[in-house]
Enzyme design. Structure first.
Site, PDB file in Angstrom:
ATOM      1  N   SER A   1       0.887  -1.211  -0.079  1.00 26.30           N
ATOM      2  CA  SER A   1       0.093   0.014  -0.090  1.00 26.30           C
ATOM      3  C   SER A   1       1.031   1.361   0.025  1.00 26.30           C
ATOM      4  CB  SER A   1      -0.974   0.125   1.040  1.00 26.30           C
ATOM      5  OG  SER A   1      -1.560   1.175   1.331  1.00 26.30           O
TER       6      SER A   1
ATOM      7  N   TYR B   1      -2.389   0.725   9.936  1.00 23.33           N
ATOM      8  CA  TYR B   1      -2.202  -0.046   8.683  1.00 23.33           C
ATOM      9  C   TYR B   1      -0.869   0.320   8.044  1.00 23.33           C
ATOM     10  CZ  TYR B   1      -3.536  -1.457   3.860  1.00 23.33           C
ATOM     11  OH  TYR B   1      -3.846  -1.680   2.750  1.00 23.33           O
TER      12      TYR B   1
END
Length: 406
Positions: free
Chosen positions: A219, A232
């Site tokens: 990501s 995250y």
């Protein structure tokens, strides 16, 4: 001599014909990158003709065209043959679509899901060939991972394991790092890092034997400080660094490691389900220590939540760019170390690498979440002392909901 320096119409036709032949030989797709490259080359040609001598202009345009075509041409791909690949997180999103596409191409696909009776597993059973095998696995459970390793060995005795696609991941809290429970950081690390690490290490003997591929869905939040994605993002940063280490250490074995850094896509029910995020927000507010709630205010959390939902509404529904990147990483003769499928990622990474820190932060806030002013900093609020602000961590029992596949 002058005729050679300034090509006539016939000479230009010959040059154009040769260029067209090269274009036809190259494995190129008439898409936006190619059209953009052609426009830039035409602009460069126009400028060079006016600023440079004819021979120099021709050399510059020819070199730029060769570089552009080389970058845009797809690498030669290996045949699928009897290759087998394990994909995690196939309940929905990238994992499910990649499993379907790879199965249709002739791969032997081992697809892990959280629920063998869930909608994703049922869809894969209905639309895929008998060569696709489903396996229940939760990356937070070492016993599940051990079973997956034995399952993979048993089903690849004749073909070997060519590829591992680490796709499963989780994120359940969107809040400032101070407001996010430490338990959330741990749960993200358990799935996005430790579980992926254990599975990858367990499969390395098979991958070394086949000189295969490791493909991991990361990501951009692992590269940049996205607001409200601390738990995250840190887990994704950890897995990115681990994959870079594997890339160096496994090079002598012929194992190639790639990371997919996708933009914002509609990857599953949890991403599209507003009520899911409403429940997570209410759980966060209910478990915040009173001191933190007073310092930031409920309006602060609500504002971040609304901006996050707005960013999700802009997510791209077509997952094919990411699936195509996964396939290229598995089959390209020389796969890239990084793939960046998604809208606006090129601009985002350019800003992140080359512009001042203040502009980088402002861009991320505009692009994703721009937090409002915490309540304690509103004009007219009494100043707080460090002792008042030294509060305990949010309730450690605020854990994540069940892991969602990307």
């Amino acid at each position: 001599m002058e005729r050679w320096l300034c090509p006539s119409g016939g000479a230009w036709l010959l040059v154009a014909a040769r260029a067209l032949l090269q274009l036809l030989r190259a494995d190129l797709r008439l898409d936006r990158p190619l059209l953009a490259a052609l426009v830039l080359l035409a602009t460069l040609d126009w400028l060079c003709q006016r600023l440079l001598p004819p021979l120099a202009a021709l050399a510059v345009v020819a070199a730029a065209g060769w570089i552009a075509l080389s970058c845009l041409a797809r690498q030669p791909r290996l045949p699928v043959a009897t290759r087998a690949v394990l994909i995690t997180g196939c309940d929905s999103g990238f994992g499910k679509e990649a499993a379907k596409k790879l199965d249709a191409m002739g791969f032997t696909v081992l697809a892990t899901v959280l629920d063998l009776d869930g909608p994703g597993a049922l869809e894969l059973r209905a639309c895929c060939s008998p060569h696709l095998k489903l396996l229940q696995m939760d990356l937070t459970k070492p016993a599940d991972i051990s079973h997956a390793l034995e399952f993979t060995k048993a089903h690849t005795t004749s073909t070997g394991l060519w590829g591992l696609v680490n796709n499963a991941g989780v994120n359940d809290v969107v809040a400032d790092a101070e407001l996010s429970p430490v338990a959330t950081f741990r749960s993200c690390m358990e799935v996005n890092f430790f579980g992926t690490l254990q599975l990858t290490k367990g499969l390395l003997p098979l991958l070394r034997h086949s000189s295969g591929r490791i493909v991991t869905v990361g990501s951009p939040a692992g590269d940049m400080p996205y607001p409200c994605l601390a738990a995250y993002g840190t887990s994704k940063a950890a897995i990115l660094l681990l994959m870079d280490v594997f890339d160096c250490e496994l090079l002598p074995w012929g194992v190639k490691v790639s990371v997919i850094q996708p933009g914002c896509f509609k990857t599953g029910e949890s991403v599209q389900n507003v009520s899911h995020w409403e429940r997570r927000k209410h759980l966060l507010l209910a478990n915040l220590p009173q001191e933190l709630l007073q310092a930031y205010g409920e309006d602060y959390v609500e504002h971040s939540h609304r901006q996050f939902l707005h960013s999700l509404s802009l997510a791209l529904p077509d997952l094919n760019p990411v699936v195509d990147a996964i396939i290229d990483a598995l089959l390209a003769a020389q796969p890239r170390r990084r793939y960046y499928p998604g809208r606006g990622l090129g601009l985002m990474y350019f800003i992140h690498h080359y512009l001042p820190e203040g502009l980088r932060r402002r861009f991320l806030q505009t692009f994703f979440i721009s937090p409002c002013l915490p309540r304690a900093l509103w004009p007219g609020q009494p100043s707080r002392t460090p002792t008042q602000d030294a509060v305990q961590d949010p309730d450690p029992n605020l854990g994540p909901s069940p892991m969602e596949a990307q």
